[in-house]
Motif scaffolding. Structure first.
Motif, short mmCIF file in Angstrom:
data_model
loop_
_atom_site.label_atom_id
_atom_site.label_comp_id
_atom_site.label_asym_id
_atom_site.label_seq_id
_atom_site.Cartn_x
_atom_site.Cartn_y
_atom_site.Cartn_z
N GLU A 56 -5.65 -8.96 0.34
CA GLU A 56 -4.69 -7.96 -0.14
C GLU A 56 -5.35 -6.63 -0.50
OE1 GLU A 56 -6.03 -10.44 -3.65
OE2 GLU A 56 -5.43 -10.78 -1.56
N ASP A 57 -6.67 -6.62 -0.58
CA ASP A 57 -7.41 -5.39 -0.88
C ASP A 57 -8.00 -4.75 0.36
OD1 ASP A 57 -6.98 -5.44 -3.69
OD2 ASP A 57 -8.54 -6.97 -3.89
N ALA A 82 -2.18 5.85 2.91
CA ALA A 82 -1.91 4.79 1.94
C ALA A 82 -2.90 3.64 2.06
CB ALA A 82 -0.48 4.26 2.12
N THR A 83 -3.25 3.24 3.29
CA THR A 83 -4.22 2.16 3.42
C THR A 83 -5.62 2.61 3.02
OG1 THR A 83 -4.50 2.68 5.79
CG2 THR A 83 -2.92 0.94 5.21
N GLY A 84 -5.91 3.90 3.20
CA GLY A 84 -7.19 4.42 2.72
C GLY A 84 -7.30 4.32 1.21
N GLY A 130 -6.41 2.23 7.99
CA GLY A 130 -5.89 3.13 9.03
C GLY A 130 -5.51 2.41 10.31
N GLU A 131 -5.68 3.09 11.44
CA GLU A 131 -5.22 2.59 12.72
C GLU A 131 -6.13 1.53 13.32
OE1 GLU A 131 -3.00 5.02 15.69
OE2 GLU A 131 -3.84 6.70 14.58
N MET A 132 -7.21 1.15 12.64
CA MET A 132 -7.98 -0.01 13.09
C MET A 132 -7.18 -1.29 12.94
SD MET A 132 -11.85 0.62 11.64
CE MET A 132 -12.45 -0.92 12.28
N ALA A 157 0.83 -1.21 0.00
CA ALA A 157 0.00 0.00 0.00
C ALA A 157 0.85 1.25 0.00
CB ALA A 157 -0.93 -0.01 1.21
N ILE A 158 1.93 1.27 0.79
CA ILE A 158 2.79 2.46 0.89
C ILE A 158 3.59 2.64 -0.39
CG2 ILE A 158 4.72 3.47 2.14
CD1 ILE A 158 3.59 2.15 4.67
#
Length: 405
Positions: A356-357, A389-391, A370-372, A77-78
């Motif tokens: 992976e998605d 990035a994860t968003g 996110g932080e979840m 993701a990053i």
């Protein structure tokens, strides 16, 4: 078919949620954002009070190493939405960025509010809808979403897809309270226990030291623990230490305290001067000078540093022993500060619960970001970079899911 069935629901309104909503709404999808607080992105705005460190300019390998055990899960993701992509995103919103002397990246305004206003404006222009004071409390019987609102309980129809980006377990008053974990555990989702990250630590200061120096920074120091040496600053608190240099080692310190109930931190109060040189300076005659004046003049120590030296006992008369204490002042940390006061938290939904998605394996069509998720990183831009990035990654996953449906 209800209107909700043709729209994407995003629960949460922090960085991960809003950038996902931006990506999806710009691609023509109907997006509804649900936020429990009266206004969006409160923790993001709090981060902006210190200048809003968006990301970092260091090379990719060093950057990705900051995510420790979560690196394999976060790296795709990053790499797909890296620091350059985040800076370009900010530029599109009219907020240019710059690289500071430490390599950290900031908006030119050094504030979060201009960037947030521009993003919210674009979301509105693209048809996204924001519903505040909607606290998610679970799934309804038909697979829809149930919310507690000021008017009572509200449910929606089954949305086209859902993205949850509700944050971790720090700063509950800003909306990040992990109350979502109960309904997710009810689904059988494995959630790693929440722990403070980038937090302060407890130390047993004397009343005199705490009363005089709480809130005073220790500047230009080096902290060593577990073979790592960090240059930076720390802040004396009424019952311990916090600050950038401490945060950089917070995971290791937290884990050591968990294993051994304490951690001995070594602080170099003059990292720019060798021990031999300090001993030479301190061997000079003191004359009528007080010990504090002598240490200030000969060793260049601030009052807070001298006070810290005295916490270890009477100052040694031997110049060599005193120099050794200045170069390796030991402070025993006995616990972590409360998680609610930590900058971020470790723990959350384990990565083996998503594909992976970023879609839940147990709940197709439901995504998380996110932080979840169960990861942590030091301050320096790494936290926001991974949230953004994860968003974006989850938004791409949603579009793939919709295309397959």
């Amino acid at each position: 078919m209800s209107e909700t069935a043709s729209r994407i629901a995003i629960i949460g309104a922090g960085p991960a949620a809003l950038i996902a909503a931006d990506r999806l709404s710009r691609d023509g999808h109907g997006v509804d954002i649900y936020e429990q607080m009266p206004s969006p992105a409160r923790k993001f705005l709090m981060a902006g009070r210190g200048g809003l460190n968006l990301t970092h300019s260091e090379p990719k390998e060093a950057f990705l190493a900051r995510y420790r055990e979560a690196r394999p899960n976060l790296a795709p993701a990053i790499e797909a939405f890296d620091a350059d992509a985040l800076r370009a995103f900010c530029g599109e919103l009219g907020e240019d960025t710059f690289v500071g002397t430490s390599g950290r990246v900031f908006p030119m305004s050094l504030k979060a509010s201009p960037l947030l206003r521009a993003l919210l404006r674009r979301l509105q222009e693209n048809g996204a809808r924001l519903f505040t004071r909607h606290r998610w409390i679970g799934f309804s019987e038909d697979g829809g979403l149930a919310f507690a609102t000021p008017d009572g309980k509200k449910t929606t129809g089954n949305p086209l897809a859902s993205l949850f980006a509700l944050g971790g377990a720090s700063w509950a008053r800003l909306g990040s309270d992990a109350s979502w974990s109960g309904p997710f555990r009810a689904l059988g989702i494995d959630i790693a226990p929440f722990r403070p990250a980038n937090s302060g630590f407890l130390a047993s200061w004397s009343p005199v030291f705490a009363g005089r120096f709480a809130g005073t920074p220790l500047k230009r120091i080096a902290i060593t623990f577990g073979g790592q040496r960090i240059m930076g600053e720390a802040m004396i608190t009424a019952n311990g230490l916090e600050g950038g240099a401490i945060y950089a080692l917070s995971a290791e310190l937290r884990d050591a305290i968990g294993d051994r109930r304490s951690a001995d931190l070594s602080i170099d109060l003059r990292p720019d001067v060798s021990e031999a040189e300090l001993a030479k300076r301190l061997a000079a005659p003191r004359g009528r000078q007080t010990a504090s004046t002598f240490l200030r003049k000969k060793a260049g120590l601030a009052p807070v540093a001298i006070g810290l030296l005295r916490e270890a006992g009477p100052l040694p008369q031997d110049a060599g022993i005193l120099a050794r204490r200045i170069k390796a002042m030991l402070v025993t940390l006995t616990g972590t500060a409360p998680i609610d006061r930590a900058i971020s938290s470790a723990g959350g939904i384990r990565f083996n619960e998503i594909d992976e998605d970023f879609m839940l394996l147990r709940r197709p069509g439901v995504f998380v970001a996110g932080e979840m998720l169960d990861w942590e990183a030091p301050t320096g831009g790494y936290l926001l970079q991974a949230c953004f990035a994860t968003g974006i990654a989850a938004a791409r996953g949603i579009e793939k899911w919709i295309a397959r449906a």
